[in-house]
Scaffold this active site. Structure first.
Site, short mmCIF file in Angstrom:
data_model
loop_
_atom_site.label_atom_id
_atom_site.label_comp_id
_atom_site.label_asym_id
_atom_site.label_seq_id
_atom_site.Cartn_x
_atom_site.Cartn_y
_atom_site.Cartn_z
N GLY A 154 0.78 -1.09 0.00
CA GLY A 154 -0.05 -0.05 -0.18
C GLY A 154 0.80 1.12 0.06
O GLY A 154 2.10 1.26 -0.63
N ILE A 156 2.38 2.76 2.40
CA ILE A 156 3.82 2.61 2.95
C ILE A 156 4.61 1.77 2.26
O ILE A 156 5.88 1.93 2.48
CB ILE A 156 3.31 2.35 4.71
N THR A 235 6.48 -2.47 11.34
CA THR A 235 6.01 -1.44 11.88
C THR A 235 4.52 -1.17 11.53
O THR A 235 4.15 0.12 11.51
CB THR A 235 6.89 -0.16 11.15
N ALA A 236 3.80 -2.14 11.31
CA ALA A 236 2.55 -2.30 11.03
C ALA A 236 1.41 -2.56 12.15
O ALA A 236 1.03 -1.73 12.69
CB ALA A 236 2.13 -3.27 9.87
N ARG A 237 1.26 -3.78 12.35
CA ARG A 237 0.38 -3.90 13.42
C ARG A 237 1.03 -5.43 14.12
O ARG A 237 1.38 -6.44 13.31
CB ARG A 237 -0.94 -4.45 13.24
N GLU A 266 0.32 -3.59 23.55
CA GLU A 266 1.28 -2.66 24.09
C GLU A 266 0.47 -1.91 25.05
O GLU A 266 -0.65 -1.68 25.37
CB GLU A 266 1.29 -1.74 22.74
N HIS A 285 6.14 1.86 19.47
CA HIS A 285 5.25 2.31 18.37
C HIS A 285 5.40 3.61 18.09
O HIS A 285 4.49 4.64 18.27
CB HIS A 285 3.96 2.18 19.21
N ILE A 286 6.39 4.10 17.45
CA ILE A 286 6.82 5.51 17.19
C ILE A 286 6.77 5.68 15.62
O ILE A 286 7.37 6.64 15.24
CB ILE A 286 8.21 5.93 17.66
C1 8YV Z 1 -0.96 5.46 16.11
C2 8YV Z 1 -0.70 4.12 14.36
O1 8YV Z 1 -1.92 6.24 15.36
O2 8YV Z 1 -1.57 5.31 12.43
C3 8YV Z 1 -1.56 4.22 13.03
O3 8YV Z 1 -2.32 3.21 12.54
O4 8YV Z 1 -0.52 3.13 14.60
C4 8YV Z 1 0.04 4.99 14.85
O5 8YV Z 1 0.33 6.20 14.03
C5 8YV Z 1 -0.22 6.59 16.85
O6 8YV Z 1 0.65 5.78 17.44
C6 8YV Z 1 -1.07 7.07 18.10
O7 8YV Z 1 -1.65 6.43 18.92
#
Ligand code: 8YV
Length: 328
Positions: A154, A156, A235-237, A266, A285-286
């Site tokens: 997608g 990203i 870096t997704a889920r 988390e 989660h940054i």
């Molecule tokens: C969070 C994220 O929204 O956009 C997403 O799906 O997981 C992150 O950008 C952000 O950590 C705020 O909670």
């Protein structure tokens, strides 16, 4: 109209909202306990929420006056979008503005794994750097010439592919739907099956959404297809990976290492076995956490809500499963 935020947001955003609505910002325990959310949602027209808020059918049902849900995220696996749409509630999200920041972090994590940056930092801080390193000691590997496998092409995934070309990597990808031949050519990427992606890549990076189909799709069976020298980046889920299986694979050195910005639950702390493995790089989660990106996300989350509550189309509306074209 009344709106609820499940946690605070930038001052400018709250100010903007207060010009139009009666605003309640939850200031207690994060995430907001379900009972409390249910009792508050009964009374509000709009909601701003975050990925750790579970907006399930019970919450949606309790929101009898609810007209709009605006999530401060690109991911919306925490929202029961079908229940919301059945009740005519508009769900909106914040894609695009966080694409580059998340892709940048992905490359940073890849570089860290390949060049052992965090590991080196830890060695020095632990007082373990005693002599100048010899020619064969503490070696990493080159990125150039290596194969990156992108799972989820997608926005990203594409931004990661572009950056990887800058590092002279070869890029393979797997996506629910193959992208156009023109796009493949432009990005210089090759479509392969999921299994082939894991088998051929020197590093696999996950950029798919978390759905029932991708839930723990990265399990021991799939990880075992990877090369012993390869790495996994997420870096997704977190829930796309079976975390227990990943720990097993890392302990048994089935793969070389992993870099994770997201986890099954988390926050994590040092009781999580991942924190005790030296071949793992972890961040809290940054992916979207830059000053510029978070500001843009706040702007969009507010505009999405305002537009939805005034009966207009939000900038980014989440479509229901049946109306969606592109999952990632
Ligand atoms: C969070 C994220 O929204 O956009 C997403 O799906 O997981 C992150 O950008 C952000 O950590 C705020 O909670």
């Amino acid at each position: 109209m009344k709106i609820l935020l499940t946690r605070s947001l930038h001052d400018f955003a709250i100010k903007e909202l207060k010009k139009r609505y009666q605003v309640e910002v939850h200031a207690g325990k994060i995430p907001m306990p379900k009972d409390l959310l249910i009792s508050k949602i009964r009374d509000v027209d709009g909601l701003i929420c975050y990925p750790y808020d579970k907006i399930d059918a019970d919450i949606v049902k309790a929101g009898t006056k609810l007209k709009a849900i605006s999530t401060f995220s690109v991911g919306y696996d925490h929202i029961d979008v079908n229940s919301a749409s059945q009740r005519g509630i508009v769900v909106s999200y914040t894609p695009e503005v966080l694409t580059r920041a998340t892709a940048d972090l992905t490359l940073a994590l890849m570089l860290d794994l390949f060049r052992r940056i965090n590991e080196g930092d830890r060695i020095i801080r632990q007082g373990k750097w005693k002599t100048i390193l010899g020619p064969y000691e503490f070696l990493g590997s080159d990125l150039h010439g290596k194969t990156l496998g992108i799972f989820g092409m997608g926005r990203i995934g594409m931004a990661v592919a572009k950056r990887a070309r800058g590092f002279e990597m070869n890029v393979l990808y797997h996506n629910r739907k193959r992208i156009s031949a023109q796009m493949e050519k432009r990005l210089n990427v090759k479509y392969v099956s999921l299994e082939e992606l894991f088998r051929r890549s020197d590093v696999v990076s996950i950029h798919a959404p978390h759905t029932p189909k991708t839930h723990e799709i990265v399990n021991l069976k799939l990880i075992k297809k990877m090369k012993r020298t390869s790495f996994l980046v997420n870096t997704a889920r977190g829930k796309i990976i079976n975390e227990k299986d990943l720990v097993t694979a890392l302990k048994r050195k089935i793969i070389s290492g992993a870099a994770l910005d997201v986890f099954g639950g988390e926050p994590i702390d040092n009781s999580n076995p991942l924190t005790r493995l030296s071949n793992v790089v972890i961040t809290p989660h940054i992916g979207s956490a830059t000053i510029e990106t978070r500001r843009k996300m706040a702007e969009i989350a507010v505009q999405n809500l305002v537009l939805s509550l005034s009966g207009k189309k939000p900038i980014y509306q989440v479509r229901t499963e049946s109306s969606r074209q592109d999952l990632s």
